[in-house]
Design a protein around this motif. Structure first.
Motif, mmCIF file in Angstrom:
data_model
loop_
_atom_site.group_PDB
_atom_site.id
_atom_site.type_symbol
_atom_site.label_atom_id
_atom_site.label_comp_id
_atom_site.label_asym_id
_atom_site.label_seq_id
_atom_site.Cartn_x
_atom_site.Cartn_y
_atom_site.Cartn_z
ATOM 1 N N VAL A 5 0.660 -1.307 0.183
ATOM 2 C CA VAL A 5 -0.140 0.042 0.078
ATOM 3 C C VAL A 5 0.736 1.127 -0.088
ATOM 4 C CG1 VAL A 5 -1.764 1.209 1.064
ATOM 5 C CG2 VAL A 5 -1.799 -1.237 1.373
ATOM 6 N N GLU A 6 0.720 1.991 -1.171
ATOM 7 C CA GLU A 6 1.904 3.226 -1.288
ATOM 8 C C GLU A 6 0.903 4.472 -0.506
ATOM 9 O OE1 GLU A 6 2.417 0.840 -5.160
ATOM 10 O OE2 GLU A 6 0.619 1.218 -3.749
ATOM 11 N N SER A 7 1.608 5.294 -0.311
ATOM 12 C CA SER A 7 0.918 6.620 0.286
ATOM 13 C C SER A 7 2.155 7.865 -0.101
ATOM 14 C CB SER A 7 0.655 6.389 1.799
ATOM 15 O OG SER A 7 1.748 6.426 2.477
ATOM 16 N N LEU A 20 7.285 9.204 -0.412
ATOM 17 C CA LEU A 20 6.295 8.165 -0.689
ATOM 18 C C LEU A 20 7.069 7.258 0.144
ATOM 19 C CD1 LEU A 20 6.113 7.906 -4.613
ATOM 20 C CD2 LEU A 20 4.781 9.496 -3.090
ATOM 21 N N SER A 21 5.894 6.382 0.674
ATOM 22 C CA SER A 21 5.860 5.377 1.543
ATOM 23 C C SER A 21 5.064 3.997 0.964
ATOM 24 C CB SER A 21 5.394 5.634 2.896
ATOM 25 O OG SER A 21 5.994 6.559 3.610
ATOM 26 N N CYS A 22 5.622 3.016 1.244
ATOM 27 C CA CYS A 22 5.114 1.795 0.968
ATOM 28 C C CYS A 22 4.960 0.749 1.902
ATOM 29 C CB CYS A 22 5.823 1.256 -0.524
ATOM 30 S SG CYS A 22 5.062 -0.364 -1.077
ATOM 31 N N ALA A 23 3.935 0.577 2.741
ATOM 32 C CA ALA A 23 3.876 -0.388 3.541
ATOM 33 C C ALA A 23 3.535 -1.856 3.029
ATOM 34 C CB ALA A 23 2.570 -0.018 4.581
ATOM 35 N N VAL A 24 4.318 -2.976 3.516
ATOM 36 C CA VAL A 24 4.271 -4.166 2.979
ATOM 37 C C VAL A 24 3.822 -5.249 3.840
ATOM 38 C CG1 VAL A 24 5.599 -6.007 1.921
ATOM 39 C CG2 VAL A 24 6.078 -3.693 1.455
ATOM 40 N N SER A 25 2.582 -6.093 3.513
ATOM 41 C CA SER A 25 2.322 -6.924 4.691
ATOM 42 C C SER A 25 2.843 -8.248 4.069
ATOM 43 C CB SER A 25 0.641 -7.178 4.394
ATOM 44 O OG SER A 25 0.349 -7.780 3.407
ATOM 45 N N ALA A 26 4.208 -8.670 4.907
ATOM 46 C CA ALA A 26 4.775 -9.900 4.595
ATOM 47 C C ALA A 26 5.356 -10.316 5.856
ATOM 48 C CB ALA A 26 5.732 -9.555 3.501
ATOM 49 N N LYS A 76 9.811 -1.903 10.219
ATOM 50 C CA LYS A 76 8.603 -1.437 10.046
ATOM 51 C C LYS A 76 7.607 -1.965 8.723
ATOM 52 C CE LYS A 76 9.446 3.008 12.291
ATOM 53 N NZ LYS A 76 9.193 4.430 12.340
ATOM 54 N N ASN A 77 8.522 -3.008 8.007
ATOM 55 C CA ASN A 77 7.823 -3.488 6.758
ATOM 56 C C ASN A 77 7.571 -2.202 5.870
ATOM 57 O OD1 ASN A 77 7.918 -5.869 8.143
ATOM 58 N ND2 ASN A 77 6.112 -6.722 7.373
ATOM 59 N N THR A 78 8.516 -1.412 5.578
ATOM 60 C CA THR A 78 8.123 -0.335 4.748
ATOM 61 C C THR A 78 9.403 0.094 3.999
ATOM 62 O OG1 THR A 78 6.624 0.590 6.561
ATOM 63 C CG2 THR A 78 7.273 2.278 4.839
ATOM 64 N N VAL A 79 9.130 0.633 2.822
ATOM 65 C CA VAL A 79 10.110 1.248 1.870
ATOM 66 C C VAL A 79 9.628 2.638 1.625
ATOM 67 C CG1 VAL A 79 8.792 0.170 -0.355
ATOM 68 C CG2 VAL A 79 11.440 0.800 -0.256
ATOM 69 N N TYR A 80 10.506 3.556 1.229
ATOM 70 C CA TYR A 80 10.201 4.835 1.110
ATOM 71 C C TYR A 80 10.989 5.278 -0.259
ATOM 72 C CZ TYR A 80 9.388 4.516 6.063
ATOM 73 O OH TYR A 80 9.104 4.129 7.378
ATOM 74 N N LEU A 81 10.479 6.523 -0.773
ATOM 75 C CA LEU A 81 11.169 7.170 -1.753
ATOM 76 C C LEU A 81 11.165 8.549 -1.410
ATOM 77 C CD1 LEU A 81 12.540 6.670 -4.715
ATOM 78 C CD2 LEU A 81 10.293 7.357 -5.629
ATOM 79 N N GLN A 82 12.246 9.194 -1.321
ATOM 80 C CA GLN A 82 12.478 10.576 -1.022
ATOM 81 C C GLN A 82 12.730 11.176 -2.475
ATOM 82 O OE1 GLN A 82 11.993 12.455 1.885
ATOM 83 N NE2 GLN A 82 12.119 14.208 0.172
#
Length: 126
Positions: A5-7, A20-26, A76-82
């Protein structure tokens, strides 16, 4: 089933920044290389940035190198794009993608990725 899920998208003036953030359910997020891709209207989806499982390896497309930074927080199971110094040509729908990998590498081809989010829109006005 892995869900992404991106935001963080939105409208920004040229020269501005977004993250941008991307939360990953894994359950095993740290086993996935992560990538960001984008698609502008009437254009093919293109690679933006990728990061290896550990975060130790990153790779960028030429047009964004030096302006965008990909990072991840495995806790946090999250990837970011600054994204800094945004330009109108950066306007696109941005997608996060995950690739389950055995090696600590950063894939740059969309066909390498197993899971995709729905994306978030970034619009840069001149």
């Amino acid at each position: 089933q892995v869900q992404l899920v991106e935001s963080g998208g939105g409208l920004v003036q040229a020269g501005g920044s977004l993250r941008l953030s991307c939360a990953v359910s894994a359950r095993t997020f740290s086993r996935y290389a992560m990538g960001w891709f984008r698609q502008a209207p009437g254009k093919e989806r293109e690679f933006v940035a990728a990061i290896s499982r550990s975060g130790g390896g990153t790779y960028y497309a030429g047009p964004v190198k030096g302006r965008f930074t990909i990072s991840r927080d495995n806790a946090k199971n999250t990837v970011y794009l600054q994204m800094n110094s945004l330009q109108p040509e950066d306007t696109a729908h941005y997608y996060c993608a995950a690739d389950l990998r055995l090696t600590d590498t950063s894939p740059t081809t969309s066909s390498d990725y197993d899971y995709w989010g729905q994306g978030t829109q970034v619009t840069v006005s001149s």
